[in-house]
Design a protein around this motif. Structure first.
Motif, PDB file in Angstrom:
ATOM      1  N   GLU A 142      25.534  86.169  26.312  1.00 29.51           N
ATOM      2  CA  GLU A 142      25.647  87.426  27.058  1.00 29.51           C
ATOM      3  C   GLU A 142      26.192  88.178  26.609  1.00 29.51           C
ATOM      4  O   GLU A 142      27.446  88.026  25.615  1.00 29.51           O
ATOM      5  N   LEU A 143      25.922  89.497  26.321  1.00 28.62           N
ATOM      6  CA  LEU A 143      26.119  90.762  26.304  1.00 28.62           C
ATOM      7  C   LEU A 143      26.777  91.882  26.504  1.00 28.62           C
ATOM      8  O   LEU A 143      25.373  92.536  27.820  1.00 28.62           O
ATOM      9  N   ILE A 149      34.215  93.472  34.100  1.00 33.13           N
ATOM     10  CA  ILE A 149      35.723  92.995  34.081  1.00 33.13           C
ATOM     11  C   ILE A 149      35.461  91.660  34.843  1.00 33.13           C
ATOM     12  O   ILE A 149      36.536  90.510  34.357  1.00 33.13           O
ATOM     13  N   ASP A 150      34.531  90.982  34.775  1.00 31.92           N
ATOM     14  CA  ASP A 150      33.843  89.490  35.198  1.00 31.92           C
ATOM     15  C   ASP A 150      33.286  88.801  34.009  1.00 31.92           C
ATOM     16  O   ASP A 150      32.714  89.896  33.136  1.00 31.92           O
ATOM     17  N   ALA A 151      33.653  87.878  33.770  1.00 31.60           N
ATOM     18  CA  ALA A 151      33.240  86.659  32.490  1.00 31.60           C
ATOM     19  C   ALA A 151      33.088  85.536  33.272  1.00 31.60           C
ATOM     20  O   ALA A 151      33.733  85.249  33.029  1.00 31.60           O
ATOM     21  N   PRO A 152      31.843  84.654  32.033  1.00 30.46           N
ATOM     22  CA  PRO A 152      30.558  85.599  32.088  1.00 30.46           C
ATOM     23  C   PRO A 152      29.955  86.554  33.238  1.00 30.46           C
ATOM     24  O   PRO A 152      30.592  86.146  33.896  1.00 30.46           O
ATOM     25  N   SER A 153      29.257  86.377  32.949  1.00 32.91           N
ATOM     26  CA  SER A 153      28.082  87.594  33.668  1.00 32.91           C
ATOM     27  C   SER A 153      27.473  86.932  34.782  1.00 32.91           C
ATOM     28  O   SER A 153      27.024  85.934  34.425  1.00 32.91           O
ATOM     29  N   GLY A 186      33.220  79.161  23.412  1.00 33.33           N
ATOM     30  CA  GLY A 186      33.071  80.054  24.971  1.00 33.33           C
ATOM     31  C   GLY A 186      33.128  78.433  25.314  1.00 33.33           C
ATOM     32  O   GLY A 186      33.106  77.898  25.982  1.00 33.33           O
ATOM     33  N   GLY A 187      32.758  79.105  26.809  1.00 37.34           N
ATOM     34  CA  GLY A 187      32.594  78.552  28.282  1.00 37.34           C
ATOM     35  C   GLY A 187      32.207  77.535  28.174  1.00 37.34           C
ATOM     36  O   GLY A 187      30.422  77.586  28.279  1.00 37.34           O
ATOM     37  N   THR A 188      32.002  76.436  28.395  1.00 38.63           N
ATOM     38  CA  THR A 188      31.098  75.671  29.262  1.00 38.63           C
ATOM     39  C   THR A 188      30.700  75.597  31.087  1.00 38.63           C
ATOM     40  O   THR A 188      31.929  75.181  31.443  1.00 38.63           O
ATOM     41  N   HIS A 196      29.055  82.652  25.816  1.00 42.42           N
ATOM     42  CA  HIS A 196      29.153  83.416  24.828  1.00 42.42           C
ATOM     43  C   HIS A 196      29.121  84.643  25.478  1.00 42.42           C
ATOM     44  O   HIS A 196      28.610  85.348  25.924  1.00 42.42           O
ATOM     45  N   SER A 197      30.458  85.487  25.714  1.00 46.27           N
ATOM     46  CA  SER A 197      30.167  86.624  26.530  1.00 46.27           C
ATOM     47  C   SER A 197      30.719  87.507  25.083  1.00 46.27           C
ATOM     48  O   SER A 197      32.358  87.497  24.844  1.00 46.27           O
TER      49      SER A 197
END
Ligand code: NAD
Length: 255
Positions: A142-143, A149-153, A186-188, A196-197
């Protein structure tokens, strides 16, 4: 419908105010934002607190703020009998349980909390859900703009949850044994989906969902180039919210 806008001085809030004013079936009657109190947006003075929505007799309040604020705002709106159209992201499971109890009554008020109001994003999530059972690996990139301010979207979180719910079991085990830069993979999310952000000046909101199986991949890409892309969905939700009972977690029931 008499519409109030919370977060009216923000990037999305200002765009929503303009979209409401431009629609003949909607009337902008109140705006609030402690960060812009006293300013005038689309001819309405921005108030510092929520009472302006009750004072103006709003039927529905649109909220594009921050999760920490919306946690208090949404139950307050329910208590005061106003429908809520919410684009704010960053909520957790406890928040959704609270909102479910606030907006769960048979006679309303109702709420829609949608991570993405763009029709292209709604369809991207549906297509990803359809593809999910047919592939061995899945990752999301995500882009967004560089002030998010938050991740992931919220869109990535919702997509991951829907992909996971649409298949039996996790995707293939990740082969990574060592990350030179921590977080490189990235995060799982649920079902082992890696997310991936990217935060990039010049961008608005974009997402790629990549699925893989032996000898083939499928990439589903969605782009919002302008905040206007969210407005038809927000306007539609404002007009229909009285007819969609309880709490909706996406725009799907409105389409
Ligand atoms: P922004 O920072 O420009 O605006 C947020 C506004 O909320 C600010 O003006 C701030 O002063 C205000 N605010 C803070 N606390 C408040 C409170 N207690 N009461 C009222 N207002 C308060 O951010 P933005 O880019 O407009 O994004 C806002 C939210 O919308 C974010 O959560 C973002 O992820 C989300 N978003 C959702 C979609 C969607 O389609 N669902 C699309 C774009 C952005």
């Amino acid at each position: 419908m008499r519409v109030g806008v919370n977060g009216a001085a923000g990037r999305m809030g200002r765009t929503v105010c303009a979209a409401v004013v431009a629609d003949p079936d909607l009337e902008l009657v109140a705006a609030a934002d402690p960060g812009g109190a006293g300013e005038t947006v689309e001819g309405i003075e921005v108030a510092g607190e929520l009472h302006s929505f009750a004072d103006a007799g709003c039927d529905v309040v649109v909220d594009f703020t921050v999760a920490a604020a919306a946690r208090d705002t949404l139950p307050w709106l329910a208590l005061h009998g106003m429908h809520a159209v919410v684009g704010t992201t960053g909520f957790n499971d406890d928040d959704f349980a609270l909102f479910e109890s606030s907006f769960g009554g048979d006679d309303g008020p109702n709420a829609v909390i949608a991570a993405n109001f763009a029709i292209s994003a709604v369809l991207m999530m549906r297509f990803a859900e359809m593809a999910a059972p047919h592939f061995d690996t899945a990752e999301i990139i995500e882009l967004h703009h560089d002030r998010k301010i938050d991740a992931p979207s919220g869109t990535a979180v919702t997509t991951t949850e829907r992909i996971a719910a649409a298949r039996d079991g996790n995707f293939a085990v990740d082969p990574t044994e060592h990350e030179v830069y921590p977080g490189a993979r990235g995060g799982t999310g649920p079902a082992g989906v890696r997310v991936h952000s990217v935060r990039m000046r010049g961008m608005v909101a974009h997402q790629e969902v990549i699925f893989g199986a032996t000898g083939q991949t499928l990439t589903i890409r969605q782009d919002s180039y302008d905040r206007e892309s969210f407005m038809p969905g927000v306007v539609l939700a404002c007009k229909q919210i009285a007819a969609v009972p309880g709490l909706a977690r996406s725009l799907d029931p409105f389409l």
